[in-house]
Design a protein around this motif. Structure first.
Motif, PDB file in Angstrom:
ATOM      1  N   VAL A  46       1.433  -2.211  -8.328  1.00 27.18           N
ATOM      2  CA  VAL A  46       2.376  -1.526  -9.724  1.00 27.18           C
ATOM      3  C   VAL A  46       3.319  -2.084 -10.217  1.00 27.18           C
ATOM      4  O   VAL A  46       3.646  -2.336 -11.233  1.00 27.18           O
ATOM      5  CB  VAL A  46       2.649   0.046  -9.018  1.00 27.18           C
ATOM      6  N   ALA A  90       6.648   5.258  -2.375  1.00 26.85           N
ATOM      7  CA  ALA A  90       5.278   4.071  -2.478  1.00 26.85           C
ATOM      8  C   ALA A  90       3.042   5.242  -3.310  1.00 26.85           C
ATOM      9  O   ALA A  90       3.137   5.116  -4.140  1.00 26.85           O
ATOM     10  CB  ALA A  90       4.484   4.204  -1.236  1.00 26.85           C
ATOM     11  N   THR A  91       3.733   6.430  -2.142  1.00 23.33           N
ATOM     12  CA  THR A  91       2.712   7.807  -2.841  1.00 23.33           C
ATOM     13  C   THR A  91       2.816   7.793  -4.180  1.00 23.33           C
ATOM     14  O   THR A  91       2.161   8.311  -4.986  1.00 23.33           O
ATOM     15  CB  THR A  91       2.251   8.904  -1.907  1.00 23.33           C
ATOM     16  N   ARG A  92       4.765   8.376  -4.397  1.00 26.45           N
ATOM     17  CA  ARG A  92       4.982   8.558  -5.913  1.00 26.45           C
ATOM     18  C   ARG A  92       4.504   7.662  -6.789  1.00 26.45           C
ATOM     19  O   ARG A  92       3.998   8.487  -8.057  1.00 26.45           O
ATOM     20  CB  ARG A  92       5.862   9.341  -5.753  1.00 26.45           C
ATOM     21  N   ILE A  93       4.745   6.141  -6.548  1.00 29.68           N
ATOM     22  CA  ILE A  93       4.264   5.593  -7.161  1.00 29.68           C
ATOM     23  C   ILE A  93       3.623   5.157  -7.930  1.00 29.68           C
ATOM     24  O   ILE A  93       2.500   5.517  -9.195  1.00 29.68           O
ATOM     25  CB  ILE A  93       5.143   3.744  -7.124  1.00 29.68           C
ATOM     26  N   VAL A  94       2.521   5.438  -6.671  1.00 32.65           N
ATOM     27  CA  VAL A  94       1.011   5.248  -6.982  1.00 32.65           C
ATOM     28  C   VAL A  94      -0.218   6.332  -7.634  1.00 32.65           C
ATOM     29  O   VAL A  94      -0.535   5.979  -8.942  1.00 32.65           O
ATOM     30  CB  VAL A  94       0.228   4.885  -5.513  1.00 32.65           C
ATOM     31  N   LEU A 128      10.864  -0.945  -3.758  1.00 35.43           N
ATOM     32  CA  LEU A 128      11.286   0.182  -2.507  1.00 35.43           C
ATOM     33  C   LEU A 128      11.654   0.772  -1.753  1.00 35.43           C
ATOM     34  O   LEU A 128      11.710   1.922  -0.942  1.00 35.43           O
ATOM     35  CB  LEU A 128       9.030   0.308  -1.979  1.00 35.43           C
ATOM     36  N   VAL A 188      -0.936   2.424   1.379  1.00 31.74           N
ATOM     37  CA  VAL A 188      -0.183   2.802  -0.318  1.00 31.74           C
ATOM     38  C   VAL A 188       0.824   1.698  -0.980  1.00 31.74           C
ATOM     39  O   VAL A 188       1.298   1.881  -1.706  1.00 31.74           O
ATOM     40  CB  VAL A 188       0.002   4.532  -0.149  1.00 31.74           C
ATOM     41  N   GLN A 248       0.159  -0.504  -2.698  1.00 30.39           N
ATOM     42  CA  GLN A 248      -0.454  -0.334  -4.017  1.00 30.39           C
ATOM     43  C   GLN A 248       0.764  -0.344  -4.645  1.00 30.39           C
ATOM     44  O   GLN A 248       0.622  -0.703  -5.750  1.00 30.39           O
ATOM     45  CB  GLN A 248      -1.606   1.431  -3.764  1.00 30.39           C
ATOM     46  N   ALA A 249       1.585   0.240  -4.133  1.00 30.83           N
ATOM     47  CA  ALA A 249       2.673   0.296  -5.031  1.00 30.83           C
ATOM     48  C   ALA A 249       3.989  -0.707  -5.633  1.00 30.83           C
ATOM     49  O   ALA A 249       4.234  -1.379  -6.707  1.00 30.83           O
ATOM     50  CB  ALA A 249       4.144   1.964  -4.077  1.00 30.83           C
ATOM     51  N   LYS A 250       3.655  -1.516  -4.668  1.00 32.30           N
ATOM     52  CA  LYS A 250       4.094  -3.072  -5.059  1.00 32.30           C
ATOM     53  C   LYS A 250       3.214  -3.476  -6.087  1.00 32.30           C
ATOM     54  O   LYS A 250       3.961  -3.887  -6.903  1.00 32.30           O
ATOM     55  CB  LYS A 250       4.096  -4.024  -3.899  1.00 32.30           C
TER      56      LYS A 250
END
Length: 234
Positions: free
Chosen positions: A191, A222-226, A207, A184, A187-189
């Protein structure tokens, strides 16, 4: 009561893999209780970091008796587990070794006799197998102690094996969580790299700074961004 070979065979069939330590020990305790002459309730006391606790029990009477000992800081199950010697109480009404514990036991439970057998493992002791009865002298026959010691040796190995399986399971779960966290975060990176036109190192630093600023775990940020990207209307 089962013949010794029968309940040892039954103990050997307890499944250790992919089960919690509590579930395994509950099965073992229930089987062991039926193999010891005089036992009406049985429990397993484990001692970790010098702190005793009941890992499993068969019969509420056993749990109540164990917990009274923990409250007082002494008693046959604790002393047997720490000292490595079997402790037999023929009659609680005349027992003098643990006065406070015995007084509370007689006032709150129907226990009248007990037998605690240490659980030996690799030259030390990890706790005790405890047996309780509502009858005085329920464990006075030599075969009671012999059966208790036979079961205790097997239980000690089973406890160690079950604990090892449980720890392996915990390690696998922790590894899976670590891998999910890493996924995750990656993934956030991605985004942030797409949104802000930055490279991977800068995205990770964004992050990290957000995690410190809001005092939240990096994975949560990270989860919030994804999730915000997934939930965005197209």
């Amino acid at each position: 009561m089962w013949p010794v070979n029968d309940w040892l065979r039954e103990l050997s069939r307890v499944v250790l893999v992919d089960r919690t330590l509590t579930d395994v020990l509950t099965d073992i305790t229930r089987i062991a209780a039926r193999g010891i002459p005089g036992a009406e309730a049985t429990s397993i006391t484990l001692i970790r970091d010098d702190k005793p606790f009941t890992a499993a029990h068969s019969g509420d009477m056993a749990l109540a008796a164990d917990e009274l000992q923990y409250e007082h800081g002494y008693g046959p199950c604790i002393d047997a587990g720490r000292g490595g010697v079997p402790l037999l109480v023929d009659d609680m009404c005349t027992e003098e070794r643990w006065p406070d514990y015995v007084a509370h036991l007689l006032a709150t439970t129907p226990v009248r006799s007990s037998m605690s057998v240490p659980l030996p493992y690799q030259g030390s002791f990890i706790g005790a197998l405890n047996n309780y009865s509502t009858r005085p002298s329920a464990f006075s026959a030599p075969e009671s102690l012999a059966a208790g010691q036979d079961v205790a040796e097997y239980v000690a190995v089973a406890v160690a094996n079950a604990d090892a399986h449980w720890q392996l399971g915990e390690q696998a779960r922790n590894m899976r969580l670590a891998m999910e966290s890493r996924a995750v975060i990656e993934q956030a990176k991605g985004v942030l790299m797409a949104q802000r036109k930055v490279d991977a190192d800068v995205a990770f630093e964004i992050l990290r700074e957000a995690s410190q600023r809001y005092n939240r775990k990096l994975r949560d940020i990270a989860t919030r961004i994804v999730e915000s990207v997934v939930a965005r209307p197209r």
